[in-house]
Design a protein around this motif. Structure first.
Motif, short mmCIF file in Angstrom:
data_model
loop_
_atom_site.label_atom_id
_atom_site.label_comp_id
_atom_site.label_asym_id
_atom_site.label_seq_id
_atom_site.Cartn_x
_atom_site.Cartn_y
_atom_site.Cartn_z
N THR A 1 0.84 -1.20 0.00
CA THR A 1 0.00 0.00 0.00
C THR A 1 0.88 1.25 0.00
O THR A 1 2.08 1.20 0.29
CB THR A 1 -0.89 0.04 1.24
N LEU A 2 0.28 2.39 -0.30
CA LEU A 2 1.02 3.66 -0.23
C LEU A 2 1.56 3.86 1.18
O LEU A 2 2.72 4.28 1.36
CB LEU A 2 0.11 4.82 -0.63
N GLU A 3 0.78 3.55 2.18
CA GLU A 3 1.22 3.72 3.56
C GLU A 3 2.47 2.88 3.85
O GLU A 3 3.42 3.36 4.47
CB GLU A 3 0.10 3.32 4.52
N LYS A 4 2.50 1.64 3.36
CA LYS A 4 3.66 0.78 3.58
C LYS A 4 4.86 1.25 2.76
O LYS A 4 6.01 1.08 3.18
CB LYS A 4 3.31 -0.67 3.27
N ARG A 5 4.61 1.82 1.59
CA ARG A 5 5.72 2.35 0.79
C ARG A 5 6.36 3.57 1.44
O ARG A 5 7.49 3.95 1.11
CB ARG A 5 5.25 2.68 -0.63
N LEU A 6 5.67 4.16 2.37
CA LEU A 6 6.24 5.27 3.14
C LEU A 6 7.12 4.79 4.29
O LEU A 6 7.85 5.59 4.89
CB LEU A 6 5.11 6.13 3.73
N THR A 7 7.09 3.51 4.60
CA THR A 7 7.76 3.01 5.80
C THR A 7 9.26 3.29 5.78
O THR A 7 9.83 3.77 6.77
CB THR A 7 7.52 1.50 5.97
N PHE A 8 9.91 2.97 4.67
CA PHE A 8 11.37 3.17 4.59
C PHE A 8 11.74 4.66 4.66
O PHE A 8 12.60 5.03 5.48
CB PHE A 8 11.92 2.52 3.33
N PRO A 9 11.16 5.53 3.83
CA PRO A 9 11.52 6.95 3.95
C PRO A 9 11.33 7.50 5.36
O PRO A 9 12.20 8.23 5.87
CB PRO A 9 10.58 7.64 2.96
N LEU A 10 10.23 7.15 6.00
CA LEU A 10 9.96 7.69 7.33
C LEU A 10 10.90 7.08 8.38
O LEU A 10 11.28 7.75 9.34
CB LEU A 10 8.50 7.46 7.72
N ALA A 11 11.29 5.81 8.18
CA ALA A 11 12.25 5.19 9.09
C ALA A 11 13.62 5.86 9.00
O ALA A 11 14.31 6.02 10.01
CB ALA A 11 12.36 3.69 8.79
N VAL A 12 14.01 6.26 7.79
CA VAL A 12 15.26 7.00 7.61
C VAL A 12 15.19 8.33 8.35
O VAL A 12 16.14 8.72 9.07
CB VAL A 12 15.57 7.21 6.11
#
Length: 375
Positions: A197-208
């Motif tokens: 999902t779009l939300e899960k695709r945000l996981t890496f950028p936000l974790a950085v």
């Protein structure tokens, strides 16, 4: 004496917690292909940055790789190990001595890395999807352990930037590199917590972002900026749309970042898909961001009037890229009322005067259409 028409370009600007920029002009990050073979900053690079740090309020450097398999360009300087701290310090001090704040852009090239630059040609990405284009290498999908390691690498390079004396880091989440590859539905076909999902695709950028902010809290004794650069749309299908980017912007503004930076070739370009809006992409993003986080706008700004018109959209900071290569004295000319003397086309005979390193100069001269004046 400065033409008062341009006075707003020279208003100071408070950014982050305790950093004051002397004006609204930023040097945009631009790859220069000119570092030493061992990844240290070269003499030519230092001279190039010195020449352009006198007038602007802030300099964002060319990107530096956070891990050895993330090196995206020949002649790119590294931040992937502690041995690079003296090299990074040399660059930071050269910029700061001339009155500009120094920001280190940090990145991982992901699937855009040339195979010859990484150990065993091991190219990695979110998934095993190559970039569009003939002959593009097929990357290997990163494992969960590798993803978490790269996130820590971004934090470690931030620690090195702090120790080297930089005033901040810019997370390079634009131009199709690894962070964008995780956000993009073209390059990220995962079905775990890092994609789908779009939300899960945000996981890496936000974790950085979270890792870098944690490191800043732990190590920075002085105010230290954390910014994020992004490209608002991709040409691929599926690919990032303007609607996706507005979701990214909303997520980033909740993270307490010190600025956002839109990567565009044309400040006034309009969205291609995802939303129906006649305004420019930057104006749409600025409206979405409001006063929650400062925005840096960029893209084909050459004259003083170009910069003034861009600033009048409400975007608080304006970045110059190619124009500061063409005319390193742009800011001083406007400040001294000599805006009519600004040069807006590259002169093929002025490399020495402009202090542009040979590898970058060769790229400019042999890339018609990239710089005004190169036919």
């Amino acid at each position: 004496m400065m033409n008062l028409k341009y006075a707003s370009l020279f208003e100071s600007f408070n950014i982050g917690k305790g950093i004051r920029l002397k004006n609204r002009i930023v040097m945009a990050p631009m790859t220069n292909f000119s570092s030493n073979p061992d990844g240290t900053v070269s003499d030519a690079e230092v001279s190039y940055y010195k020449r352009r740090s006198n007038g602007v309020g802030m300099v964002i450097t060319a990107c530096t790789y956070v891990t050895v398999n993330g090196k995206g360009f020949h002649g790119e300087f590294g931040g992937d190990r502690d041995e690079m701290i003296p090299s990074l310090h040399r660059l930071a001090s050269a910029i700061k001595k001339r009155g500009a704040k120094a920001i280190l852009q940090i990145f991982h090239g992901g699937r855009e890395v040339p195979p010859e630059l990484v150990p065993n040609g091991d190219i990695v990405s979110a998934s095993n999807i190559p970039s569009n284009g003939e002959g593009k290498p097929v990357p290997r999908a990163l494992t969960e352990t590798e993803i978490e390691s790269i996130i820590r690498d971004f934090g470690e390079t931030t620690r090195r930037a702090i120790k080297a004396g930089f005033d901040g880091v810019e997370i390079h989440g634009a131009n199709g590199y690894l962070i964008q590859q995780f956000f993009s539905p073209h390059s990220n076909r995962r079905n775990d917590r890092w994609g789908g999902t779009l939300e899960k695709r945000l996981t890496f950028p936000l974790a950085v972002v979270d890792e870098i902010k944690k490191v800043v809290f732990a190590y920075a004794k002085e105010p230290f900026l954390v910014g994020y650069r992004f490209s608002p749309e991709e040409p691929e299908t599926p690919g990032i749309t303007m609607a996706d980017t507005l979701e990214l912007v909303d997520a980033l503004t909740k993270k307490g970042l010190d600025y956002l930076h839109v990567s565009l070739m044309d400040f006034w370009s309009k969205p291609k898909r995802g939303i129906e809006d006649a305004r420019s992409r930057i104006q749409i993003i600025q409206d979405r961001v409001g006063d929650r986080v400062p925005l840096i706008g960029v893209g084909s700004i050459y004259s003083a009037d170009d910069a003034l018109r861009a600033l009048e959209t409400g975007v608080p900071l304006i970045a110059l890229g190619r124009e500061l290569i063409i005319d390193p004295d742009w800011v001083q000319k406007v400040e001294q009322g000599r805006e009519s003397e600004i040069v807006t086309k590259i002169n093929k005979n002025h490399q020495h005067e402009l202090e542009v390193p040979n590898p970058l100069w060769e790229k400019i001269i042999h890339s018609p259409g990239w710089f005004p004046g190169v036919e």
